[in-house]
Design a protein around this motif. Structure first.
Motif, PDB file in Angstrom:
ATOM      1  N   LEU A   1     -10.429  -2.576  19.904  1.00  0.00           N
ATOM      2  CA  LEU A   1     -10.367  -3.749  20.576  1.00  0.00           C
ATOM      3  C   LEU A   1     -10.731  -4.922  19.735  1.00  0.00           C
ATOM      4  O   LEU A   1     -11.683  -5.135  19.150  1.00  0.00           O
ATOM      5  CB  LEU A   1     -11.636  -3.480  21.784  1.00  0.00           C
ATOM      6  N   THR A   2      -9.610  -5.859  20.029  1.00  0.00           N
ATOM      7  CA  THR A   2      -9.672  -7.043  19.369  1.00  0.00           C
ATOM      8  C   THR A   2      -9.371  -8.159  19.808  1.00  0.00           C
ATOM      9  O   THR A   2      -9.331  -8.149  21.417  1.00  0.00           O
ATOM     10  CB  THR A   2      -8.179  -7.152  18.222  1.00  0.00           C
ATOM     11  N   GLN A   3      -9.930  -9.395  19.461  1.00  0.00           N
ATOM     12  CA  GLN A   3      -9.690 -10.515  20.310  1.00  0.00           C
ATOM     13  C   GLN A   3      -8.095 -10.574  20.866  1.00  0.00           C
ATOM     14  O   GLN A   3      -8.114 -10.898  22.234  1.00  0.00           O
ATOM     15  CB  GLN A   3      -9.811 -11.927  19.472  1.00  0.00           C
ATOM     16  N   GLU A   4      -7.043 -10.394  20.069  1.00  0.00           N
ATOM     17  CA  GLU A   4      -5.808 -10.395  20.777  1.00  0.00           C
ATOM     18  C   GLU A   4      -5.545  -9.530  22.019  1.00  0.00           C
ATOM     19  O   GLU A   4      -5.139  -9.919  22.963  1.00  0.00           O
ATOM     20  CB  GLU A   4      -4.913  -9.653  19.507  1.00  0.00           C
ATOM     21  N   LYS A   5      -6.187  -8.215  21.957  1.00  0.00           N
ATOM     22  CA  LYS A   5      -6.366  -7.503  23.228  1.00  0.00           C
ATOM     23  C   LYS A   5      -6.990  -8.210  24.315  1.00  0.00           C
ATOM     24  O   LYS A   5      -6.842  -8.079  25.392  1.00  0.00           O
ATOM     25  CB  LYS A   5      -6.509  -6.042  22.751  1.00  0.00           C
ATOM     26  N   LEU A   6      -8.111  -8.803  23.841  1.00  0.00           N
ATOM     27  CA  LEU A   6      -9.226  -9.262  24.890  1.00  0.00           C
ATOM     28  C   LEU A   6      -8.241 -10.300  25.796  1.00  0.00           C
ATOM     29  O   LEU A   6      -8.664 -10.563  26.737  1.00  0.00           O
ATOM     30  CB  LEU A   6     -10.349  -9.913  24.268  1.00  0.00           C
ATOM     31  N   LYS A   7      -7.370 -11.199  25.017  1.00  0.00           N
ATOM     32  CA  LYS A   7      -6.605 -12.122  25.771  1.00  0.00           C
ATOM     33  C   LYS A   7      -5.586 -11.427  26.873  1.00  0.00           C
ATOM     34  O   LYS A   7      -5.414 -12.246  27.894  1.00  0.00           O
ATOM     35  CB  LYS A   7      -5.613 -12.807  24.927  1.00  0.00           C
TER      36      LYS A   7
ATOM     37  N   SER B   1     -13.512  -4.984  17.009  1.00  0.00           N
ATOM     38  CA  SER B   1     -13.553  -5.919  15.934  1.00  0.00           C
ATOM     39  C   SER B   1     -15.054  -6.777  16.083  1.00  0.00           C
ATOM     40  O   SER B   1     -15.542  -6.920  16.812  1.00  0.00           O
ATOM     41  CB  SER B   1     -12.629  -6.983  15.871  1.00  0.00           C
ATOM     42  N   ASP B   2     -15.446  -7.168  14.592  1.00  0.00           N
ATOM     43  CA  ASP B   2     -16.584  -8.197  14.514  1.00  0.00           C
ATOM     44  C   ASP B   2     -16.492  -9.354  15.419  1.00  0.00           C
ATOM     45  O   ASP B   2     -17.434  -9.644  16.261  1.00  0.00           O
ATOM     46  CB  ASP B   2     -16.886  -8.577  13.382  1.00  0.00           C
ATOM     47  N   GLU B   3     -15.230  -9.798  15.561  1.00  0.00           N
ATOM     48  CA  GLU B   3     -14.945 -10.949  16.370  1.00  0.00           C
ATOM     49  C   GLU B   3     -15.249 -10.553  18.017  1.00  0.00           C
ATOM     50  O   GLU B   3     -16.025 -11.465  18.675  1.00  0.00           O
ATOM     51  CB  GLU B   3     -13.568 -11.222  16.406  1.00  0.00           C
ATOM     52  N   VAL B   4     -14.988  -9.589  18.391  1.00  0.00           N
ATOM     53  CA  VAL B   4     -15.171  -9.249  19.941  1.00  0.00           C
ATOM     54  C   VAL B   4     -16.667  -9.086  19.956  1.00  0.00           C
ATOM     55  O   VAL B   4     -17.379  -9.559  20.957  1.00  0.00           O
ATOM     56  CB  VAL B   4     -14.466  -8.071  20.363  1.00  0.00           C
TER      57      VAL B   4
END
Lengths: 325, 325, 325
Positions: free
Chosen positions: C262-268, C288-291
Motif C-alpha cells: 500500500l502506497t500513497q499512489e494507491k491511497l489516492k 510504505s513509510d509514507e502511508v
C-alpha cells in the motif's frame, strides 16, 4: 524534569542528592504519588540491579509497572530509518515507541552499545530513537554512552561516605576512576557517565588507564588522566574500578603488560580508600577477592542506592507530569 | 521461622498443617501482613507451579514480588569460591546474593541439582551459598536434594484425604513412594524430601524402586525399601509416583527389565489408593492416562495446595521478621 | 460472558462497543471490580501489544495478574491425546490447564497457528484443548484462526472514526481488507477475525487479495472478494492492510507479479481512507513509510484501543463470574 538520560537533565545535583537521601530515610513516604500511572521498563539487554531497583522504586511510589524483555518476549526491532523490512527485524522502533506512548506514562529503556559501529554508539543510535519518537518522558536505564542512574547512585554513595570537617581538613576527596582488566570488549557507558557526574561534584577527579584506553574526549574534558596507576592511586579517598575497551581504536583491546587488577597491595598506596564498582564484577580479574570483601568496599551500598537514585528520578518525572511540565 | 529449606526449619508439623488448612479456608484473611515488604523469587530453572503458586501466596499476603529469571534476564552466575572469573560467568553468587540482601526482605530460590557432580549436588553447592551470603530469610523453591514446599503441600493433601475414624479403624495410612520410569536422569529432590516429611507424619511409609535405584541413605534412614513393586503396592492407601536416577551410580540409569509404570492393573493391588505426583508428569511413561485421569488421582489437589504451603511458610517468615526473630 | 474466543461469545456488538467507549472515557472507574481475583496470561508466542494492553486492562480492574511465558519459563507442552510422553515434551496441556484451573479465575492464552498442518490449525488444536480442560473462563489472546481482541479494538476504532451524518450522507463506510506482501508465511487469524467482525458491523466490506490467496470460505462467507486491488480500493473509507499466506495451498506463498504494497499512489484511489494495521508491520514491504506516517493512519489509535477491548471483555467475564453465570 522531562527526560532523564544524562546529568544535563538535572538542574541542581546537590538538591537531587539531598532529595535522594530523604527518600532513602523514608522510602514509603509517598505511596500514592504514581497512582493510576504506568511506567514501562523496556530491556533490550540483561539486567539485575537495574531491573530490581527500578521495580522497587516504582512500587514505592505506587506506579504500575510493565516489564518488557523486548527481544525474548516481543519482536526483533528495526532501527534504520526508511528500512525495507524484508529481513530479520519484525517491528520498527518508531512503531514500538509509538505504541509505548499509548500504553505508558513513562518509558524507561536499557539499550547497551552494540560495540560494532563507533558512529552508531557515539550517536546513541537506539536511545536517540526512543527520544525522537517518545511523547512521554524517557528514562535511560543505561544507554550506549551513559548510565546516569548508576552515576547518580554513585554520587549519593560518595556523599554518604565523605564529611567535610576537621578530620578531612575540609578538603575535597580525591576520587580515582581506574581502568581494570577484562576478558572482552566492554562499553564506555559507566566510565563516561561517572566522569561526567564527578565533574559536577566537589571532588578531585583523576582517571587512570593504560595508553590506548583514553576515554572519549567529549566526556574526559579537562579531567586529569594518568597512565601510571600507582601514581594515580596515591592518597585516593575513593577508587572506582571499571573496565572499558579502547575508544580510539573502537571496541578493541590493545595489549597491556602491567597488571591493572586492584589488589590490597595497591590499596595501600591510597588514603584507606573506599572502593566502588557498579557490578557485575569479575572477581580476581578486575579486582581481587580480598579487596572486594574488605571493609573498604562500599560496592553493595552503591547497589542499594540504585533504588533511591531511581526513586528520586521517578518522583521528579512524576512532579513534571503532574504540573504539566 | 528464619529460613525454610527443609523440614528441620519447622518446629511442629501438625501445627503447620493446621495453619495451612486455615489459610486455605480463608486465603485473603491477612491481606496487609506483608505490606511494604518485598520477596524476590529467583529462578535458576524452569517452573510452572512453583512460579505461579508463590506469586499467588505472596499477593494474598500483600507482599511485593520481584521475579528474576536469573540466566535469561540477568547474568551467568559463578559459584566457585576464589574463582578467577575470566570465563563465561559474569557475576559471583556472593555478589548477587549481597545485592538481593539490599533489595529484598525475603529471598526465595529455585536451584536444581546439576546432575554432573554427586559431591556438588549432595552438598547443595548452590543453595548453600545463598544461605551463606544471605542476611535475610531464604526459602527453597526446590534445591539439589530437597523440595520442601512440595513436600509440605503433600502433607496437607494427605491430611485432607485421610480420617482417623471407624472406617479406617484408626490405623495409620500406608503410603507408598514408588519409582517410575523416565527417559532421562532426574534429580532426587522430590523423592528425598517426600521421604523426610513422611517420616514425621503418622503414616506407614514404604519406598519401592528397582535395585540400583535406592535413595541416599541419609534420607531413607530406616524406611522400609522393597524392590518388588507389586509387593509394596499391596493395600496401599496413597501411592506417590516419581522417577529418580541412581544415587549410588550417580545420575546414571541402570537398565531394568520390569515395567514400573503405574497402571490401573497395578492400582488394583492397593486399597483403592489415592495417587499423587508433584507434576510435571510424563503420561504413559510414569503412569498411564487411565490412572492420571481416574478418580483416584489427587494430583491437582496437590498442585492447588502448593499455594497454601507457600503462603503458610511466607506467613511464618513474616512473623519472624516482624518479631525480630 | 463465559469465554471470549470469537465474536460468537458476544451477544450484541453495538452494546459492547458502547461499553468500551465508556471504559475508554474513564478507565479507572471500577478499580476494585477484579479484587481478589487472578487472571493468568499464558504466552506460547511473542507479544508486545497484547502483553502490555492485557496487563493494563487487568490492573485497571484491580485483577491480580500472573504472566507465564510457557516455553521459556515453564515446560514444553504436549498436545496429543494419549501420547506416550517419551520425547521432548515435559507436561501435557491437560495437566497444565488443570493446574491453571486451580490457580486462576480467568485464563487468557496466546497460541498461534503452527503453520505446519492445515488440519491442526483449522481445528484450533491448541485453543480447543484449553477450552476442553478449562473450568474457568478462557480468553483468546490470538489463536490459530482468530484474534478477537484485535478485531474488537478494530470495531471500536472504526466507530470512533465514522459518523453517520450529512457529511457521510448517512451511508455505510466502505471497508477494504487488503492483502499485503510479506517475506514468510503468515497466519490467517487477523484477517479471518476482522472479516468475521466486519460482517456484523454496519459497513460495506470488500476483501482484496491475489488469486491463490482467498481466505477460508468459512470466514469469507458471502463477502465480496476482488483480485484487482485498485478496483477494490476505489472510494474506500477504511483500508485494513494485512498479509496472509495461502489457505488453499496451506501456508504456501504462491508467486505474484503485481506489487501489492500500500502506497500513497494507491491511497489516492480511496476516499481519503483511514489506514489500519494490527502491528507489528513490516514497513516498506506491507505498506510504505509514507502511508504509515501519514495523517491517514489510525494504526496507533487501534493499538491504544487494545486496552479497552481487553478491559471490556475482562469486565464482562467478571460480571459473569460474580453473577455465577
Amino acid at each position: 524534569m522531562k527526560n532523564f538520560t544524562s546529568i544535563e537533565d538535572i538542574s541542581d545535583l546537590k538538591t537531587m542528592i539531598s532529595k535522594a537521601l530523604s527518600i532513602k530515610a523514608n522510602p514509603l513516604a509517598e505511596p500514592h504519588k504514581g497512582k493510576g500511572k504506568t511506567i514501562g521498563l523496556v530491556f533490550l539487554n540483561s539486567s539485575l540491579r537495574t531491573r530490581l531497583s527500578s521495580q522497587i522504586a516504582a512500587q514505592n511510589l505506587g506506579l504500575n509497572v510493565l516489564i518488557l524483555n523486548a527481544s525474548q518476549e516481543a519482536w526483533n526491532l528495526e532501527f534504520a530509518d526508511g528500512a525495507v523490512m524484508n529481513g530479520g527485524t519484525v517491528e520498527h522502533i518508531k512503531d514500538a515507541v509509538e505504541v509505548l506512548n499509548q500504553y505508558c506514562d513513562i518509558i524507561a529503556v536499557r539499550c547497551f552499545a552494540g560495540m560494532q559501529s563507533k558512529e552508531d554508539d557515539v550517536n546513541e543510535s537506539i536511545l536517540s530513537q526512543f527520544l525522537k519518537y517518545a511523547k512521554v518522558p524517557v528514562i535511560s536505564l543505561e544507554s550506549a554512552t551513559r548510565h546516569p542512574l548508576q552515576s547518580f547512585a554513585d554520587c549519593i554513595t560518595i556523599t554518604e561516605n565523605w564529611t567535610f570537617d576537621k578530620s578531612t581538613m575540609n578538603r575535597k576527596p580525591k576520587v580515582v576512576l581506574t581502568w581494570a582488566p577484562h576478558i572482552k570488549p566492554i562499553a564506555h557507558a559507566v566510565a563516561n557517565s561517572f566522569t561526567e557526574w564527578m565533574q559536577k561534584m566537589e571532588v578531585d577527579l583523576v582517571i587512570t588507564n593504560p595508553e590506548g584506553y583514553d576515554l572519549d574526549p567529549k566526556f574526559m574534558k579537562n579531567t586529569k588522566v594518568l597512565h601510571d596507576q600507582n601514581e594515580a592511586l596515591k592518597d585516593a579517598d575513593f577508587v572506582y574500578v571499571k573496565n572499558w575497551s579502547s575508544f580510539e581504536n573502537y571496541a578493541q583491546m590493545p595489549e597491556i603488560k602491567e597488571n591493572w587488577m586492584l589488589t590490597q597491595e595497591k590499596l595501600k598506596l591510597t588514603n584507606q580508600a573506599r572502593v566502588m564498582h557498579c557490578l557485575p564484577v569479575r572477581r580476581n580479574v578486575e579486582l581481587s577477592d580480598e579487596v572486594m570483601d574488605s571493609e573498604n568496599s562500599i560496592i553493595y551500598q552503591q547497589a542499594k542506592n540504585r533504588i533511591f537514585s531511581a526513586q528520586t528520578v521517578f518522583s521528579e518525572i512524576l512532579d513534571g507530569l503532574n504540573s504539566g511540565k
